[in-house]
Design a protein around this motif. Structure first.
Motif, PDB file in Angstrom:
ATOM      1  N   ALA B  89       0.829  -1.189  -0.057  1.00  0.00           N
ATOM      2  CA  ALA B  89      -0.054   0.233  -0.074  1.00  0.00           C
ATOM      3  C   ALA B  89       0.956   1.315  -0.030  1.00  0.00           C
ATOM      4  O   ALA B  89       0.493   2.172  -0.839  1.00  0.00           O
ATOM      5  N   VAL B  90       1.926   1.276   0.882  1.00  0.00           N
ATOM      6  CA  VAL B  90       2.836   2.330   0.701  1.00  0.00           C
ATOM      7  C   VAL B  90       3.520   2.488  -0.389  1.00  0.00           C
ATOM      8  O   VAL B  90       3.550   3.702  -1.235  1.00  0.00           O
ATOM      9  N   LEU B  91       3.992   1.682  -1.246  1.00  0.00           N
ATOM     10  CA  LEU B  91       4.420   1.675  -2.474  1.00  0.00           C
ATOM     11  C   LEU B  91       3.455   2.296  -3.623  1.00  0.00           C
ATOM     12  O   LEU B  91       3.561   3.166  -4.378  1.00  0.00           O
ATOM     13  N   LEU B  92       2.174   1.678  -3.225  1.00  0.00           N
ATOM     14  CA  LEU B  92       0.953   1.932  -4.213  1.00  0.00           C
ATOM     15  C   LEU B  92       0.757   3.688  -4.346  1.00  0.00           C
ATOM     16  O   LEU B  92       0.018   4.004  -5.047  1.00  0.00           O
ATOM     17  N   ASN B  93       0.894   3.967  -2.941  1.00  0.00           N
ATOM     18  CA  ASN B  93       0.476   5.166  -2.651  1.00  0.00           C
ATOM     19  C   ASN B  93       1.807   6.389  -3.030  1.00  0.00           C
ATOM     20  O   ASN B  93       1.507   7.654  -2.980  1.00  0.00           O
ATOM     21  N   SER B  94       2.717   5.691  -3.271  1.00  0.00           N
ATOM     22  CA  SER B  94       4.010   6.816  -3.760  1.00  0.00           C
ATOM     23  C   SER B  94       3.905   6.875  -5.355  1.00  0.00           C
ATOM     24  O   SER B  94       3.146   6.350  -5.974  1.00  0.00           O
ATOM     25  N   SER B 165      -6.663 -12.581   1.368  1.00  0.00           N
ATOM     26  CA  SER B 165      -6.822 -11.336   2.365  1.00  0.00           C
ATOM     27  C   SER B 165      -6.080 -10.256   1.986  1.00  0.00           C
ATOM     28  O   SER B 165      -6.275  -9.200   2.353  1.00  0.00           O
ATOM     29  N   LEU B 166      -4.914 -10.295   1.205  1.00  0.00           N
ATOM     30  CA  LEU B 166      -4.059  -9.060   0.903  1.00  0.00           C
ATOM     31  C   LEU B 166      -5.116  -7.743   0.314  1.00  0.00           C
ATOM     32  O   LEU B 166      -4.698  -6.576   0.606  1.00  0.00           O
ATOM     33  N   ALA B 167      -5.816  -8.105  -0.742  1.00  0.00           N
ATOM     34  CA  ALA B 167      -6.619  -7.272  -1.624  1.00  0.00           C
ATOM     35  C   ALA B 167      -7.281  -6.190  -0.459  1.00  0.00           C
ATOM     36  O   ALA B 167      -7.168  -4.892  -0.354  1.00  0.00           O
ATOM     37  N   PHE B 168      -8.171  -6.868   0.460  1.00  0.00           N
ATOM     38  CA  PHE B 168      -9.036  -6.149   1.542  1.00  0.00           C
ATOM     39  C   PHE B 168      -8.024  -5.198   2.062  1.00  0.00           C
ATOM     40  O   PHE B 168      -8.264  -3.762   2.275  1.00  0.00           O
ATOM     41  N   ASP B 169      -6.916  -5.990   2.758  1.00  0.00           N
ATOM     42  CA  ASP B 169      -5.804  -4.852   3.461  1.00  0.00           C
ATOM     43  C   ASP B 169      -5.322  -3.700   2.815  1.00  0.00           C
ATOM     44  O   ASP B 169      -5.134  -2.813   3.460  1.00  0.00           O
ATOM     45  N   ILE B 170      -5.032  -4.148   1.535  1.00  0.00           N
ATOM     46  CA  ILE B 170      -4.238  -3.170   0.695  1.00  0.00           C
ATOM     47  C   ILE B 170      -5.175  -2.044   0.579  1.00  0.00           C
ATOM     48  O   ILE B 170      -4.782  -0.749   0.617  1.00  0.00           O
ATOM     49  N   LEU B 171      -6.621  -2.212   0.325  1.00  0.00           N
ATOM     50  CA  LEU B 171      -7.538  -1.124   0.189  1.00  0.00           C
ATOM     51  C   LEU B 171      -7.708  -0.142   1.147  1.00  0.00           C
ATOM     52  O   LEU B 171      -7.681   1.082   1.320  1.00  0.00           O
ATOM     53  N   ILE B 172      -7.886  -0.899   2.505  1.00  0.00           N
ATOM     54  CA  ILE B 172      -7.877  -0.249   3.802  1.00  0.00           C
ATOM     55  C   ILE B 172      -6.954   0.705   4.075  1.00  0.00           C
ATOM     56  O   ILE B 172      -6.889   1.681   4.283  1.00  0.00           O
ATOM     57  N   PHE B 173      -5.546   0.181   3.843  1.00  0.00           N
ATOM     58  CA  PHE B 173      -4.381   1.008   4.172  1.00  0.00           C
ATOM     59  C   PHE B 173      -4.257   1.949   3.076  1.00  0.00           C
ATOM     60  O   PHE B 173      -3.926   3.385   3.524  1.00  0.00           O
ATOM     61  N   LEU B 174      -4.704   1.844   1.811  1.00  0.00           N
ATOM     62  CA  LEU B 174      -4.367   2.956   0.995  1.00  0.00           C
ATOM     63  C   LEU B 174      -5.400   4.077   1.099  1.00  0.00           C
ATOM     64  O   LEU B 174      -4.950   5.217   1.366  1.00  0.00           O
ATOM     65  N   ALA B 175      -6.741   3.604   1.718  1.00  0.00           N
ATOM     66  CA  ALA B 175      -7.599   4.456   2.030  1.00  0.00           C
ATOM     67  C   ALA B 175      -7.111   5.526   3.146  1.00  0.00           C
ATOM     68  O   ALA B 175      -7.334   6.534   3.330  1.00  0.00           O
ATOM     69  N   GLY B 176      -6.460   4.834   4.249  1.00  0.00           N
ATOM     70  CA  GLY B 176      -5.956   5.440   5.293  1.00  0.00           C
ATOM     71  C   GLY B 176      -4.566   6.328   5.037  1.00  0.00           C
ATOM     72  O   GLY B 176      -4.826   7.397   5.566  1.00  0.00           O
ATOM     73  N   LEU B 177      -3.941   5.915   4.130  1.00  0.00           N
ATOM     74  CA  LEU B 177      -2.622   6.525   3.764  1.00  0.00           C
ATOM     75  C   LEU B 177      -3.229   8.026   3.156  1.00  0.00           C
ATOM     76  O   LEU B 177      -2.525   8.986   3.339  1.00  0.00           O
ATOM     77  N   GLN B 178      -4.391   7.857   2.392  1.00  0.00           N
ATOM     78  CA  GLN B 178      -4.815   9.267   1.757  1.00  0.00           C
ATOM     79  C   GLN B 178      -5.293  10.249   2.783  1.00  0.00           C
ATOM     80  O   GLN B 178      -5.307  11.469   2.583  1.00  0.00           O
ATOM     81  N   THR B 179      -5.552   9.900   4.256  1.00  0.00           N
ATOM     82  CA  THR B 179      -5.985  10.805   5.032  1.00  0.00           C
ATOM     83  C   THR B 179      -4.631  11.249   5.664  1.00  0.00           C
ATOM     84  O   THR B 179      -4.959  12.288   6.612  1.00  0.00           O
ATOM     85  N   ILE B 180      -3.613  11.106   5.517  1.00  0.00           N
ATOM     86  CA  ILE B 180      -2.412  11.482   6.401  1.00  0.00           C
ATOM     87  C   ILE B 180      -1.914  12.429   5.448  1.00  0.00           C
ATOM     88  O   ILE B 180      -1.730  12.658   4.387  1.00  0.00           O
TER      89      ILE B 180
END
Lengths: 266, 291
Positions: B89-94, B165-180
Motif C-alpha cells: 500500500a505504501v508503494l502504491l501510494n507513492s 486477504s491481501l486485497a482488502f488490507d491493501i485497500l483499507i491501508f490505501l484509504a488510510g494513507l490518503q488521510t495522512i
C-alpha cells in the motif's frame, strides 16, 4: 527501482492463480498432466470451454445465477431506499431505537443464522425454489446504514421546499433523493450483485435438484464428476470468474469506493 | 410532521419483515436451541433445558481442533497479510507509473469467487502436476503433498488465505494513507529523514487505527472461514479433518450428522467470539474518537 521490483513480484503473486487458471483451461488432456510442467499450451484448446459448458447444465446454472443476483439486487435497492428514507427524513416513534437495533444486528455472523433459517425454509416448503434463494437476501442492514448516511447529507431545506410545493414524501424520495444519491445506489447494487453471484453456502443448503443450482454449486459438483480432467474444471472456473472480472474492470471505481466506505465507516 | 408518525414504519416494513424473519427470529431460535436437550426438529420436542450441547461441543476433539486450527490460522494469516499489504500500500501510494493499473490488479482477488479460485489453488497445490511444487523444484526443494497430508493441509489453506486477504488490507491501508497530511512527509523530506524512519515514525503510527481494524477484521474472518476449505479440499476439511474450521464444524454437525443442538451451541460460541472481537474493535475506535 526496488519499488517496481516489489510491486511486480506482488503483482505476479496476485495474478498467478488467474493466469494459471486461463493457461490450464486451454491445455489438452495430456498437456495438463505432463511432467515437466507445460507452462503455456502449444495449441490453445478453446474447445475445452464448449466441452465444459456441455458436460454439465452450465447454461441453466448461469440463468439461475443471473436471475437470483438481479432479483435480489433490485429487491435490496427497493427495501434499502425505503428504509434509508424513513430513517433520514421521516419522524416516527421509536426511530432511534429501531435504528440502533438494526445496526446491532451487524454484529451477528450470518453463518450463525443458517441453521435456523434452513429450518424456516424447510417449514415454508421452499426447499429447491427461487424464493429460498432470493427472499432471505432482499434486505441488508449494512446497506441501509450506509445509504442513510448519504441521505442525511442531502440538505433538509430541499425537503421542506418540496413540502411547501405539496410534493408527497414518496414523490420526493423517487424524484429527488434517488437521483441525488445515484452513485451510492449504483455502488450498493454492484456490491450486492457480486456478493450474490459469489454466494455458495446458502444456495448449496436450500437446493437439491440440478435445475435450481447456481454456478458456484454446479462448479463444485462438476469438480467431483470431471475427476482428473483439470482442463475442463479450469474452463468451468473461468466461466464463473470471468463475468465478475469484466464487471470489475468496467466499474472498478464504484466497487473500490464501496468497499472503502464499508471499511472506514462500518 | 406529527400526522405522519406511523408512515415511517410503512417505509421500513419491507426491510423490517425480512430482518425479523431471517435475522431476529433465527437468532433467538438458535440461542434457545443450543440449550434444548435431545431436541428433535421434526416434532419440535425437547427434554428440558441445560448445557448438554455445550458439554458435548467442548468434549468433542474435532471442535477443539477447529478452534486450534483457527488459532494457528490467525497467528499466520493476519500478521503476514498486514505486513505485506502495508508494504504494498505504501508503494502504491507513492509516485509510481501505472499506479491505477497496479491498484486495480492488487484488488482483483477480493471480487472473485472463493469457490472458483479455491479450485484453481487446489490445482496449483496438486502434488504431482501442481505449479507450486514445480516452482519449488526449480530451487531443488522436494515436492510437498500439500493437500494430501495432514501435516501440510492447514498450511495450504493459510497460503491461499493470505493471497485472498491481501486485497482488502491493501485497500483499507490505501484509504488510510490518503488521510495522512502530505505536510508531514514534506517536513520529513526537508529534514532529510531516512525513509525507514519516516515509515516507522509517521506512517505506521498514523495508520494504527487502520492496522487495528485490519487486525480485528482478519480475526473475525478467520472464525468464519468456510468456503476456502470447501473448495480447496473438494468438500472435505482436509485429510483427517486437518484443516477443519469452526464454521465447517457447525455446518457438518447440522447438515451431515443432524445434531442440531450441538450445531446451535457451536453457532452461539462463534457468535460470542465475534461479538467479543467487534466490541473490542468498537472500544478501541471509541477511545480514539475521544482523543
Amino acid at each position: 527501482m526496488v519499488k517496481y521490483i516489489i510491486l511486480i513480484i506482488g503483482g505476479i503473486f496476485t495474478l498467478l492463480p488467474f493466469v494459471w487458471m486461463i493457461s490450464s483451461s486451454l491445455k489438452t488432456g495430456s498437456e495438463i498432466v505432463r511432467i515437466p510442467l507445460v507452462l503455456f499450451p502449444e495449441y490453445p484448446q478453446f474447445n475445452n470451454y464448449v466441452m465444459a459448458w456441455e458436460a454439465a447444465p452450465f447454461a441453466r446454472y448461469m440463468i439461475n445465477t443471473v436471475l437470483v443476483s438481479v432479483l435480489t439486487t433490485i429487491g435490496v435497492l427497493i427495501t434499502t431506499t425505503l428504509a434509508a428514507f424513513a430513517f433520514s427524513r421521516l419522524e416516527f416513534p421509536g426511530k432511534k431505537i429501531v435504528f440502533s437495533l438494526l445496526v446491532a444486528t451487524l454484529m451477528i455472523p450470518g453463518e450463525m443464522l443458517i441453521i435456523t433459517n434452513f429450518i424456516t425454509i424447510t417449514k415454508l416448503k421452499w426447499i429447491d425454489s427461487y424464493q429460498a434463494l432470493i427472499v432471505p437476501w432482499l434486505s441488508n442492514v449494512f446497506y441501509i446504514y450506509l445509504l442513510t448516511q448519504f441521505f442525511i447529507q442531502v440538505p433538509e431545506s430541499l425537503y421542506l421546499a418540496a413540502k411547501v410545493d405539496k410534493c408527497s414524501d414518496f414523490k420526493y424520495m423517487v424524484n429527488i433523493m434517488v437521483p441525488i444519491n445515484k452513485n451510492a445506489l449504483v455502488t450498493i447494487a454492484i456490491l450486492n450483485f457480486i456478493g450474490s453471484w459469489n454466494s455458495f453456502m446458502w444456495p448449496l443448503l436450500v437446493t437439491n435438484s440440478q435445475n435450481m443450482r447456481l454456478l458456484s454449486n454446479g462448479l463444485i459438483r462438476f469438480q467431483t464428476e470431471a475427476g482428473s480432467s483439470y482442463e475442463l474444471i479450469m474452463a468451468a472456473s473461468c466461466i464463473l470468474v470471468m463475468p465478475i472480472v469484466l464487471l470489475y474492470i468496467f466499474l472498478r471505481r464504484h466497487i473500490i469506493e464501496g468497499v472503502v466506505m464499508g471499511g472506514i465507516k462500518g | 410532521m406529527k400526522k405522519s408518525s406511523l408512515k415511517g414504519y410503512l417505509y421500513l416494513m419491507p426491510a423490517l419483515i425480512i430482518i425479523l424473519v431471517f435475522t431476529a427470529y433465527p437468532l433467538i431460535r438458535v440461542i434457545l436451541m443450543s440449550f434444548y436437550e435431545d431436541y428433535s426438529i421434526i416434532s419440535g420436542n425437547h427434554n428440558g433445558i441445560g448445557f448438554a450441547n455445550y458439554k458435548e461441543l467442548f468434549d468433542d476433539k474435532v471442535f477443539l481442533k477447529a478452534l486450534r486450527n483457527t488459532g494457528i490460522y490467525v497467528v499466520f494469516v493476519v500478521p503476514c497479510s498486514i505486513v505485506l499489504s502495508l508494504l504494498l500500500a505504501v508503494l502504491l501510494n507513492s509516485k509510481i507509473r501505472l499506479k491505477g493499473f497496479f491498484q486495480a490488479l492488487f484488488f482483483l482477488p477480493y471480487v472473485t469467487s472463493v469457490i472458483a479460485i479455491g479450485i484453481v489453488w487446489s490445482w496449483i497445490f496438486n502434488s504431482n502436476y501442481g505449479l507450486l511444487n514445480y516452482i519449488l523444484g526449480i530451487f531443488h526443494i522436494e515436492g510437498i503433498p500439500w493437500l494430501n497430508s495432514p501435516d501440510y493441509a492447514l498450511w495450504a489453506l493459510i497460503i491461499f488465505s493470505i493471497w485472498k486477504s491481501l486485497a482488502f488490507d491493501i485497500l483499507i491501508f490505501l484509504a488510510g494513507l490518503q488521510t495522512i497530511s502530505p505536510d508531514l512527509y514534506h517536513a520529513a523530506r526537508v529534514d532529510s529523514t531516512p525513509k525507514r524512519r519516516v515509515f516507522f515514525k509517521i506512517t505506521v503510527p498514523l495508520l494504527s487505527p487502520m492496522i487495528t481494524y485490519a487486525f480485528v477484521m482478519g480475526m473475525i474472518n478467520a472464525f468464519k472461514v468456510y468456503n476456502e476449505v470447501f473448495s480447496l479440499f473438494n468438500g472435505k476439511a482436509g485429510p483427517a479433518n486437518s484443516a477443519i474450521t469452526v464454521v465447517y464444524y457447525i455446518y457438518d454437525k447440522f447438515y451431515n450428522s443432524a445434531e442440531y443442538g450441538v450445531a446451535a451451541a457451536g453457532a452461539v460460541v462463534l457468535f460470542a467470539i465475534i461479538l467479543g472481537l467487534t466490541m473490542f474493535q468498537m472500544k478501541l475506535r471509541g477511545n480514539k474518537a475521544e482523543k
